[in-house]
Every structure is written in structure tokens, then in C-alpha cells.
Design an enzyme around this catalytic site. Structure first.
Site, PDB file in Angstrom:
ATOM      1  N   GLU A  14       0.819  -1.216   0.000  1.00 37.23           N
ATOM      2  CA  GLU A  14       0.000   0.000   0.000  1.00 37.23           C
ATOM      3  C   GLU A  14       0.851   1.264   0.000  1.00 37.23           C
ATOM      4  O   GLU A  14       0.324   2.372  -0.148  1.00 37.23           O
ATOM      5  CB  GLU A  14      -0.924   0.038   1.233  1.00 37.23           C
ATOM      6  N   ALA A  39       8.740  -9.012   2.570  1.00 38.34           N
ATOM      7  CA  ALA A  39       8.290  -7.639   2.349  1.00 38.34           C
ATOM      8  C   ALA A  39       9.308  -6.887   1.503  1.00 38.34           C
ATOM      9  O   ALA A  39      10.444  -7.308   1.360  1.00 38.34           O
ATOM     10  CB  ALA A  39       8.139  -6.938   3.687  1.00 38.34           C
ATOM     11  N   GLY A  40       8.865  -5.773   0.980  1.00 40.46           N
ATOM     12  CA  GLY A  40       9.802  -4.931   0.259  1.00 40.46           C
ATOM     13  C   GLY A  40       9.183  -3.567   0.124  1.00 40.46           C
ATOM     14  O   GLY A  40       7.986  -3.460  -0.115  1.00 40.46           O
ATOM     15  N   HIS A  41       9.954  -2.540   0.374  1.00 36.51           N
ATOM     16  CA  HIS A  41       9.408  -1.229   0.034  1.00 36.51           C
ATOM     17  C   HIS A  41      10.448  -0.347  -0.619  1.00 36.51           C
ATOM     18  O   HIS A  41      11.638  -0.478  -0.394  1.00 36.51           O
ATOM     19  CB  HIS A  41       8.696  -0.551   1.201  1.00 36.51           C
ATOM     20  N   GLN A 196       3.448  -6.381   4.892  1.00 39.19           N
ATOM     21  CA  GLN A 196       2.260  -6.993   4.260  1.00 39.19           C
ATOM     22  C   GLN A 196       0.993  -6.181   4.609  1.00 39.19           C
ATOM     23  O   GLN A 196       1.089  -4.989   4.805  1.00 39.19           O
ATOM     24  CB  GLN A 196       2.109  -8.465   4.655  1.00 39.19           C
ATOM     25  N   ARG A 275       7.249  -9.933  -9.433  1.00 33.09           N
ATOM     26  CA  ARG A 275       6.022 -10.438 -10.065  1.00 33.09           C
ATOM     27  C   ARG A 275       5.057  -9.299 -10.381  1.00 33.09           C
ATOM     28  O   ARG A 275       4.943  -8.348  -9.597  1.00 33.09           O
ATOM     29  CB  ARG A 275       5.303 -11.404  -9.117  1.00 33.09           C
ATOM     30  N   ARG A 277       1.738  -7.423 -10.232  1.00 34.95           N
ATOM     31  CA  ARG A 277       0.659  -7.466  -9.241  1.00 34.95           C
ATOM     32  C   ARG A 277      -0.684  -7.496  -9.953  1.00 34.95           C
ATOM     33  O   ARG A 277      -0.852  -6.888 -11.012  1.00 34.95           O
ATOM     34  CB  ARG A 277       0.726  -6.238  -8.329  1.00 34.95           C
ATOM     35  N   LEU A 304      -2.968   8.202  -5.233  1.00 32.06           N
ATOM     36  CA  LEU A 304      -4.165   8.819  -5.833  1.00 32.06           C
ATOM     37  C   LEU A 304      -3.877   9.246  -7.271  1.00 32.06           C
ATOM     38  O   LEU A 304      -4.731   9.128  -8.157  1.00 32.06           O
ATOM     39  CB  LEU A 304      -4.594  10.040  -4.999  1.00 32.06           C
TER      40      LEU A 304
HETATM   41  P1  IMP Z   1       4.958 -15.646   2.203  1.00 34.41           P
HETATM   42  O1  IMP Z   1       4.792 -14.490   3.133  1.00 34.41           O
HETATM   43  O2  IMP Z   1       6.252 -15.601   1.422  1.00 34.41           O
HETATM   44  O3  IMP Z   1       4.734 -16.964   2.883  1.00 34.41           O
HETATM   45  O4  IMP Z   1       3.794 -15.551   1.098  1.00 34.41           O
HETATM   46  C1  IMP Z   1       2.425 -15.699   1.416  1.00 34.41           C
HETATM   47  C2  IMP Z   1       1.560 -14.734   0.603  1.00 34.41           C
HETATM   48  O5  IMP Z   1       1.807 -13.393   1.033  1.00 34.41           O
HETATM   49  C3  IMP Z   1       1.836 -14.738  -0.903  1.00 34.41           C
HETATM   50  O6  IMP Z   1       0.610 -14.500  -1.582  1.00 34.41           O
HETATM   51  C4  IMP Z   1       2.780 -13.557  -1.105  1.00 34.41           C
HETATM   52  O7  IMP Z   1       2.715 -13.044  -2.406  1.00 34.41           O
HETATM   53  C5  IMP Z   1       2.189 -12.579  -0.090  1.00 34.41           C
HETATM   54  N1  IMP Z   1       3.160 -11.583   0.401  1.00 34.41           N
HETATM   55  C6  IMP Z   1       4.173 -11.774   1.285  1.00 34.41           C
HETATM   56  N2  IMP Z   1       4.817 -10.629   1.518  1.00 34.41           N
HETATM   57  C7  IMP Z   1       4.212  -9.676   0.789  1.00 34.41           C
HETATM   58  C8  IMP Z   1       4.405  -8.263   0.651  1.00 34.41           C
HETATM   59  O8  IMP Z   1       5.268  -7.636   1.266  1.00 34.41           O
HETATM   60  N3  IMP Z   1       3.553  -7.627  -0.206  1.00 34.41           N
HETATM   61  C9  IMP Z   1       2.558  -8.278  -0.844  1.00 34.41           C
HETATM   62  N4  IMP Z   1       2.336  -9.586  -0.740  1.00 34.41           N
HETATM   63  C10 IMP Z   1       3.150 -10.284   0.072  1.00 34.41           C
END
Ligand code: IMP
Length: 398
Positions: A14, A39-41, A196, A275, A277, A304
């Protein structure tokens, strides 16, 4: 003194990193409380682009202390690489401004291997689309009480797999619960940053298509050791539309040119895995659910400006499930999978909002869109972001 939680209200991505970055200047301590390098930002400062996975974006401010809390799972190699990358770009990373909880769990090679193997073994339709970083198996080990915590690095004999990281990591490892509660006693401003989003929460998301931790506000208390009575504000970050990476239901997903437009205009590709989205319209039921389970006090709208060129915008206000109109998110995944969005349509503004710096400068249709979101979700909108740069943010004076 304020203790503020920042959570994602949708499926992650987000723009929490930007919001943490915006608030970090007024914050003494930023704490990551769950998740790992799934996660990644991306934070943009002038011409510089920083991609972070584990370390909170507060690290870009030399006087802000960053804490990786006990609720996080840590891949030591990834953490050290991120520290080196930041140092290489002139950012201060020392035991003074980065602290790692001794109770955070360590992602081992076996966890990563198991994550990949389990995902490969899942049949089509049951794949979760994990990031393959070992997150789930590490939390499994934590819950079944066989995990290895960062305190292992403080011991004399450690597993051979970890020995190479010991000298570099040891100076950063502390009792973060004691540190944070002492900081609270000294009236510090603390920001608890979730990774997440609510819909990926293992309890409150679209189980089993979720991550293995609690990104929601309750997880901030557990994952930091700050008690619930110490929290002043819970800010929910929400994209002006919706996205999801990985598998699982997504009622407002678009498969047409509007979806492609949102992906291209919003650069909707994962920071961690690259990937594409999945993109869709704003879903008010999802964000209303997030308002409840997080107890949101404030809402922050991001991206926005991505809607700037669209002539018409849709907002999902209810679901049609097997011919019944439903106003709340069903908890049963079977029902959620069959939910069809019921939309209300608003005019687009077709004007550039990236230069707007106050609510009064926003086009009237954009103000109507924002007002509609606020009315549907029932939480006041405190901040609106209209671009990736720090300057592109509009704060409502309350
Ligand atoms: P995991 O956290 O790697 O086990 O993945 C479980 C689900 O959470 C998958 O659908 C990932 O694509 C999603 N996911 C994990 N981390 C993120 C994030 O930071 N952003 C968006 N989706 C995430």
C-alpha cells in the site's frame, strides 16, 4: 509523545514504506514488528531510490533509531547485505541506530528449502504463491518451539551455518522489549511499522492464502513487547485502488484494459519478487474490515495520482454472493471466492494531482472520491499521497 502503528489495510504494497519515511523525521524510534524479507518497500528521496526488505525506512534519517522487533523472522545473510548496501550509499548503519531483538527468529537454509518444496508440492488451485523466502516454515518452527532465535549469536557455540555471521551481527543484538519500554518511559515518539497487509494476516486475511504472521495492529504489540494500553494511534495505509500478489480471491480484480492501465501507471510489480501485481478497483468492504480488526484511528490514501487519467472510477460497496447482497466481508473463503462486486461509479478528474500540496488544490472530483472512501470506511483521512517523492503528500490539518 506518540506511539503510532502503521498497518496495511489491503494485501500489502500500500506504500507503508513511504508513509513511515514521511513520519520518520518526527519519530525517535521505528520498529518493524512481523514478517521478514518477504516484504519490500521502495523509498524515493530526490534522485535516489532505496529498496528495503527488513530494515525500516527510518534508517534514512541518521537520528532515528530502527528496531527489528521480536516478531520478525530474519535471514542473517539478507540482513547483512541490506546493511552493506545502505552503508555503501552513505547511510549510517551502526549499533547506535539499528537494533535487533534477541528474540527474533532466524530463517535457516532448511526453512527456505521447505518453503520452495511445499509450494512446488501444492496442487494447482492450492498454491499460495509464497515469496519463497522461508517465512512460513520459520514461523512454524517458532510455534512448534523448535526455532532458533537471534540470541543464538550471543552464545559461544553456534550452528556452523550461522558462524560466519556472528561477529558482524552480535553488536546489534539487544533485549528490544526492555529498550522500547525504557524509551517509552522517556517519552520518545515510537512508530510501529507493519509489513504486508490486513488481508494477508494469518487470522484476519483470506486464509489459507495469507502470510504466516499478524500484520494487523495486535501483532504490533506482540511483535514489539509494547502493551496495548501504550498505543495512541493506528494509521491504516490504503491504495486508492487495490492490488494483490500471489494467489487467492480478489473480488474487484480487473482483467481488462483498466487493470492493465493501473498496473502500468502504478508500476505494480513486486519489490521482492518482481512479479506483476493483480490490479482492481477500490474495495470498501476490505478496508472497512481492516478498520475494524485494526481499530484504525486514521486512514492514509496512497497513489491517488495513478487514477489521474481515468475518465470513470468504480468503488465496490457490496458483494453479490449467490444472489444475496452482502455488506461485510464473509470469513468463509468459499463464499468470498464467489463474491461478485457491486459497484458505485464516480467521475474521474482527468487532471494532474502530482503537484497538489493541499486539499484545496485537488480537483473537485478527486475530493469527491476521497470523501466517498472516508464515508464508506468510516475513518478520517489524514494524509493523501500523490506520487512517490517525499514532497508529494497532502496532510489534512485536523
Ligand atoms: P509468504 O509471506 O512468502 O509466505 O507468502 C504468502 C503470501 O503473502 C503470498 O501471496 C505472497 O505473495 C504474499 N506476500 C508476502 N509478503 C508480501 C508483501 O510484502 N507484499 C505483498 N504480498 C506479500
Amino acid at each position: 509523545m506518540t506511539v503510532r502503528i502503521v498497518v496495511g489495510t489491503q494485501w500489502g504494497d500500500e506504500g507503508k514504506g513511504k508513509i513511515t519515511d514521511l513520519l520518520a523525521a518526527q519519530t525517535d524510534i521505528v520498529v518493524r514488528y512481523q514478517g521478514g524479507n518477504n516484504a519490500g518497500h521502495t523509498v524515493i528521496v530526490g534522485q535516489e531510490v532505496f529498496k528495503l526488505h527488513l530494515i525500516p525506512s527510518g534508517i534514512l534519517f541518521p537520528d532515528t533509531v530502527c528496531v527489528i522487533g521480536n516478531g520478525v523472522v530474519i535471514d542473517p545473510q539478507v540482513l547483512l547485505e541490506e546493511m552493506d548496501m545502505l552503508r555503501g550509499r552513505g547511510i549510517k548503519v551502526t549499533p547506535d541506530n539499528l537494533k535487533i531483538s534477541s528474540a527474533a527468529h532466524i530463517i535457516l537454509a532448511q526453512h527456505k528449502a521447505r518453503d520452495l518444496q511445499q509450494e512446488a508440492d501444492r496442487a494447482d488451485g492450492q498454491k499460495i504463491g509464497t515469496t519463497g523466502r522461508g517465512i512460513g516454515p520459520t514461523y512454524v518452527a517458532k510455534i512448534d518451539r523448535s526455532g532458533v532465535r537471534m540470541e543464538m549469536f550471543l552464545r559461544r557455540d553456534i550452528p556452523a551455518e550461522l558462524a560466519a555471521f556472528q561477529a558482524k551481527l552480535t553488536p546489534y543484538i539487544i533485549d528490544s522489549v526492555q529498550y522500547l519500554n525504557e524509551a517509552l518511559a522517556q517519552h520518545k515518539n515510537i512508530l510501529l511499522e507493519g509489513a504486508q497487509g490486513t488481508m494477508l494476516d494469518v487470522d484476519h486475511g483470506t486464509y489459507p492464502f495469507v502470510t504466516s504472521s499478524n500484520p494487523t495492529a495486535g501483532g504490533a504489540c506482540t511483535g514489539s513487547g509494547l502493551g496495548p494500553t501504550k498505543i495512541d494511534e493506528v494509521w491504516g495505509v490504503v491504495k486508492a485502488y487495490s492490488t494483490r500478489v500471489g494467489e487467492g480471491p480478489f473480488p474487484t480484480e480487473l482483467f481488462d484494459k483498466d487493470g492493465e492501465y493501473l498496473r502500468a501507471a502504478g508500476a505494480e510489480f513486486g519489490t521482492t519478487t518482481g512479479r506483476a501485481r493483480r490490479c482492481g478497483w477500490f474495495d470498501a468492504l476490505v478496508v472497512k474490515h481492516a478498520a475494524r480488526v485494526n481499530g484504525l484511528t486514521d486512514l492514509v490514501i496512497t497513489k491517488l495520482d495513478v487514477l489521474d487519467k481515468l475518465p470513470a472510477l468504480k468503488i465496490c460497496t457490496a458483494y453479490d454472493i449467490d444472489g444475496r447482497t452482502v455488506g461485510d466481508l464473509p470469513t468463509d473463503l468459499e463464499l468470498f471466492t464467489r463474491a461478485k462486486p457491486v459497484y458505485t461509479e464516480l467521475s474521474g478528474w482527468q487532471k494532474d494531482t502530482t503537484q497538489c500540496r493541499s486539499f484545496s488544490e485537488l480537483p473537485s472530483e478527486a475530493l469527491k472520491y476521497i470523501a466517498k472512501l472516508q464515508e464508506l470506511v468510516g475513518v478520517k483521512i489524514t494524509l493523501v499521497s500523490t506520487g512517490p517523492d517525499r514532497a508529494q503528500a497532502i496532510r489534512r490539518d485536523i
